[in-house]
Design a protein around this motif. Structure first.
Motif, mmCIF file in Angstrom:
data_model
loop_
_atom_site.group_PDB
_atom_site.id
_atom_site.type_symbol
_atom_site.label_atom_id
_atom_site.label_comp_id
_atom_site.label_asym_id
_atom_site.label_seq_id
_atom_site.Cartn_x
_atom_site.Cartn_y
_atom_site.Cartn_z
ATOM 1 N N LYS A 274 -4.516 -6.469 -14.124
ATOM 2 C CA LYS A 274 -4.330 -6.617 -12.647
ATOM 3 C C LYS A 274 -3.185 -5.925 -12.227
ATOM 4 C CE LYS A 274 -3.043 -10.558 -9.581
ATOM 5 N NZ LYS A 274 -2.466 -12.010 -9.141
ATOM 6 N N SER A 275 -3.274 -5.402 -10.984
ATOM 7 C CA SER A 275 -2.254 -4.594 -10.495
ATOM 8 C C SER A 275 -1.515 -5.593 -9.689
ATOM 9 C CB SER A 275 -2.839 -3.412 -9.836
ATOM 10 O OG SER A 275 -3.369 -2.509 -10.369
ATOM 11 N N VAL A 276 -0.268 -5.640 -9.694
ATOM 12 C CA VAL A 276 0.612 -6.316 -8.829
ATOM 13 C C VAL A 276 1.104 -5.398 -7.714
ATOM 14 C CG1 VAL A 276 2.423 -8.134 -8.739
ATOM 15 C CG2 VAL A 276 1.052 -7.882 -10.600
ATOM 16 N N VAL B 192 4.133 3.971 -11.267
ATOM 17 C CA VAL B 192 3.504 3.241 -10.304
ATOM 18 C C VAL B 192 4.666 2.541 -9.609
ATOM 19 C CG1 VAL B 192 1.640 2.639 -11.952
ATOM 20 C CG2 VAL B 192 3.858 1.325 -11.796
ATOM 21 N N PHE B 193 4.228 2.020 -8.371
ATOM 22 C CA PHE B 193 5.058 1.269 -7.484
ATOM 23 C C PHE B 193 4.473 0.192 -6.942
ATOM 24 C CE2 PHE B 193 2.549 3.698 -4.442
ATOM 25 C CZ PHE B 193 2.488 2.896 -3.232
ATOM 26 N N ALA B 194 5.660 -0.507 -6.282
ATOM 27 C CA ALA B 194 5.181 -1.891 -5.382
ATOM 28 C C ALA B 194 6.243 -1.872 -4.368
ATOM 29 C CB ALA B 194 5.278 -3.185 -6.327
ATOM 30 N N PHE B 195 5.924 -2.940 -3.498
ATOM 31 C CA PHE B 195 7.134 -3.058 -2.293
ATOM 32 C C PHE B 195 7.515 -4.735 -2.093
ATOM 33 C CE2 PHE B 195 3.372 -1.214 -0.085
ATOM 34 C CZ PHE B 195 2.874 -2.319 0.607
ATOM 35 N N VAL C 266 13.618 12.726 -3.886
ATOM 36 C CA VAL C 266 12.494 13.423 -4.451
ATOM 37 C C VAL C 266 11.357 12.750 -3.693
ATOM 38 C CG1 VAL C 266 11.325 13.809 -6.380
ATOM 39 C CG2 VAL C 266 13.715 14.078 -6.697
ATOM 40 N N LEU C 267 10.475 13.734 -3.394
ATOM 41 C CA LEU C 267 9.046 13.210 -2.692
ATOM 42 C C LEU C 267 8.123 13.132 -3.963
ATOM 43 C CD1 LEU C 267 7.639 12.127 -0.292
ATOM 44 C CD2 LEU C 267 6.956 14.706 0.269
ATOM 45 N N ASP C 268 7.792 12.057 -4.245
ATOM 46 C CA ASP C 268 6.627 12.051 -5.514
ATOM 47 C C ASP C 268 5.490 11.533 -5.063
ATOM 48 O OD1 ASP C 268 6.135 12.164 -7.945
ATOM 49 O OD2 ASP C 268 7.575 11.350 -8.805
ATOM 50 N N THR C 269 4.619 11.309 -6.137
ATOM 51 C CA THR C 269 3.350 10.509 -5.994
ATOM 52 C C THR C 269 3.216 9.597 -7.003
ATOM 53 O OG1 THR C 269 1.938 12.124 -6.923
ATOM 54 C CG2 THR C 269 1.982 12.543 -4.440
ATOM 55 N N MET C 270 2.690 8.184 -6.613
ATOM 56 C CA MET C 270 2.686 7.217 -7.873
ATOM 57 C C MET C 270 1.446 6.452 -7.391
ATOM 58 S SD MET C 270 6.512 5.937 -8.137
ATOM 59 C CE MET C 270 8.062 7.194 -8.311
ATOM 60 N N ALA C 271 0.939 5.658 -8.285
ATOM 61 C CA ALA C 271 -0.177 4.770 -8.136
ATOM 62 C C ALA C 271 0.356 3.342 -7.485
ATOM 63 C CB ALA C 271 -0.836 4.576 -9.276
ATOM 64 N N TRP C 272 -0.209 2.629 -6.603
ATOM 65 C CA TRP C 272 0.137 1.533 -6.086
ATOM 66 C C TRP C 272 -0.136 0.218 -6.903
ATOM 67 C CZ3 TRP C 272 -1.827 -0.556 -0.794
ATOM 68 C CH2 TRP C 272 -0.858 -1.519 -0.396
ATOM 69 N N GLY C 273 0.707 -0.436 -7.421
ATOM 70 C CA GLY C 273 0.398 -1.619 -8.338
ATOM 71 C C GLY C 273 0.994 -1.404 -9.405
ATOM 72 N N PHE C 274 2.038 -2.411 -9.940
ATOM 73 C CA PHE C 274 2.330 -2.754 -11.273
ATOM 74 C C PHE C 274 1.167 -3.348 -12.341
ATOM 75 C CE2 PHE C 274 7.161 -2.410 -11.518
ATOM 76 C CZ PHE C 274 7.329 -1.531 -10.592
ATOM 77 N N PRO C 275 1.089 -2.745 -13.526
ATOM 78 C CA PRO C 275 0.015 -3.352 -14.287
ATOM 79 C C PRO C 275 0.518 -4.701 -14.854
ATOM 80 C CG PRO C 275 1.099 -1.404 -15.362
ATOM 81 C CD PRO C 275 1.549 -1.506 -13.980
ATOM 82 N N HIS C 276 -0.342 -5.504 -14.956
ATOM 83 C CA HIS C 276 -0.039 -6.861 -15.307
ATOM 84 C C HIS C 276 -1.117 -7.361 -16.000
ATOM 85 C CE1 HIS C 276 2.353 -10.519 -15.804
ATOM 86 N NE2 HIS C 276 1.658 -11.244 -14.740
ATOM 87 N N PRO D 46 -6.612 8.061 5.959
ATOM 88 C CA PRO D 46 -5.239 7.938 6.272
ATOM 89 C C PRO D 46 -4.959 6.604 5.643
ATOM 90 C CG PRO D 46 -6.691 7.451 8.034
ATOM 91 C CD PRO D 46 -7.463 8.009 6.932
ATOM 92 N N GLU D 47 -5.847 6.008 4.962
ATOM 93 C CA GLU D 47 -5.653 4.376 4.522
ATOM 94 C C GLU D 47 -5.203 4.664 2.992
ATOM 95 O OE1 GLU D 47 -8.413 1.646 6.232
ATOM 96 O OE2 GLU D 47 -8.015 2.494 8.110
ATOM 97 N N LEU D 48 -4.210 3.494 2.493
ATOM 98 C CA LEU D 48 -4.210 3.600 1.345
ATOM 99 C C LEU D 48 -4.588 2.187 0.629
ATOM 100 C CD1 LEU D 48 -1.087 5.931 1.796
ATOM 101 C CD2 LEU D 48 -2.985 6.478 0.400
ATOM 102 N N PHE D 49 -4.783 2.152 -0.665
ATOM 103 C CA PHE D 49 -5.138 0.831 -1.411
ATOM 104 C C PHE D 49 -4.694 0.748 -2.702
ATOM 105 C CE2 PHE D 49 -8.728 2.090 1.763
ATOM 106 C CZ PHE D 49 -8.784 0.838 2.569
ATOM 107 N N PRO D 50 -4.580 -0.417 -3.241
ATOM 108 C CA PRO D 50 -4.116 -0.482 -4.613
ATOM 109 C C PRO D 50 -4.936 0.351 -5.543
ATOM 110 C CG PRO D 50 -4.367 -2.562 -3.474
ATOM 111 C CD PRO D 50 -4.932 -1.646 -2.916
ATOM 112 N N ASP D 51 -4.071 0.814 -6.544
ATOM 113 C CA ASP D 51 -4.451 1.670 -7.651
ATOM 114 C C ASP D 51 -4.767 3.135 -7.120
ATOM 115 O OD1 ASP D 51 -4.456 -0.307 -9.528
ATOM 116 O OD2 ASP D 51 -6.584 -1.108 -9.043
ATOM 117 N N LYS D 52 -4.394 3.378 -5.987
ATOM 118 C CA LYS D 52 -4.818 4.913 -5.638
ATOM 119 C C LYS D 52 -3.136 5.547 -5.218
ATOM 120 C CE LYS D 52 -8.962 4.187 -4.962
ATOM 121 N NZ LYS D 52 -9.876 4.974 -5.998
ATOM 122 N N PRO D 53 -3.255 6.793 -5.485
ATOM 123 C CA PRO D 53 -2.010 7.445 -5.417
ATOM 124 C C PRO D 53 -1.335 7.474 -3.864
ATOM 125 C CG PRO D 53 -3.716 8.981 -5.499
ATOM 126 C CD PRO D 53 -4.303 7.806 -5.696
#
Length: 207
Positions: free
Chosen positions: A81-83, A152-155, A52-62, A33-40
């Motif tokens: 680096k993932s921001v 990708v997403f970030a918050f 729309v319900l979508d899946t994305m990777a967590w973190g903007f590439p930088h 149930p736990e989610l980490f950077p770079d994971k969907p």
């Protein structure tokens, strides 16, 4: 903010929570149930008049300069680096996503974590989990963008409320009240950014 949160509800519960009409894609394989950077992870975004319900990777590439020097150019080798968190709302790095309502999103979660500041007897920092008891599914105020490897997403983060500040005094994620989610997804950037406020401590618990 600690780069770790939980999303324990099933996809069909998310669809009901955010008003996403069937048929929607079958369940994706999201590491529960736990989610980490770079994971969907699940993300809700606006598409036309519908959500729309979508899946994305967590973190903007930088790209950031590393310690190793490129012999050919004499400059530091750039590292990926993932921001994961939006801290400076006026930064050019985030401006295009924040300005465009189509690039804003909701990031569903059931709880998020922060490490404490004082080590336990075993020498490790304790991990604390924050949640909103009255709301099984809550939304982070997020942004997203397409990349060559997929979306990708970030918050966003903001000043911590008194409850979070006891554990993590620097920042907390922006939690949206349910009645503010539509404004975040569709409103003008000036009004949307006003939603980046500390969530009320009295509505949250920590364990």
């Amino acid at each position: 903010m600690c780069n770790r949160y939980r999303m324990t509800e099933a996809q069909i519960a998310l669809a009901a929570r955010y008003g996403i009409e069937a048929p929607f894609p079958p369940d994706h394989t999201i590491p529960p149930p736990e989610l980490f950077p770079d994971k969907p992870a699940f993300v809700v975004r606006q598409q036309g008049d519908s959500r729309v319900l979508d899946t994305m990777a967590w973190g903007f590439p930088h790209k950031v300069p590393g310690k190793r020097i490129d012999k050919a150019t004499g400059k530091p080798v750039l590292l990926n680096k993932s921001v994961t968190n939006v801290r400076n709302y006026t930064s050019p790095f985030w401006r295009s996503a924040l300005m465009n309502p189509e690039r804003r999103c909701l990031v569903p979660f059931t709880s998020f974590s922060e490490y404490g500041q004082t080590r336990d007897a075993d020498g490790k920092l304790p991990l604390h989990w924050f949640s909103v008891p009255s709301r099984p599914i809550v939304s982070f105020a997020g942004v997203w963008r397409p990349t060559e490897s997929g979306p990708v997403f970030a918050f966003l983060t903001t000043e911590p409320n008194p409850l979070v500040a006891l554990i993590h005094p620097k920042a907390m994620p922006v939690l949206l009240h349910e009645e503010d989610e539509e404004r975040w997804l569709t409103g003008h950037v000036d009004k949307a950014i006003l939603l980046a406020q500390p969530y009320p401590s009295q509505l949250m618990v920590v364990d």
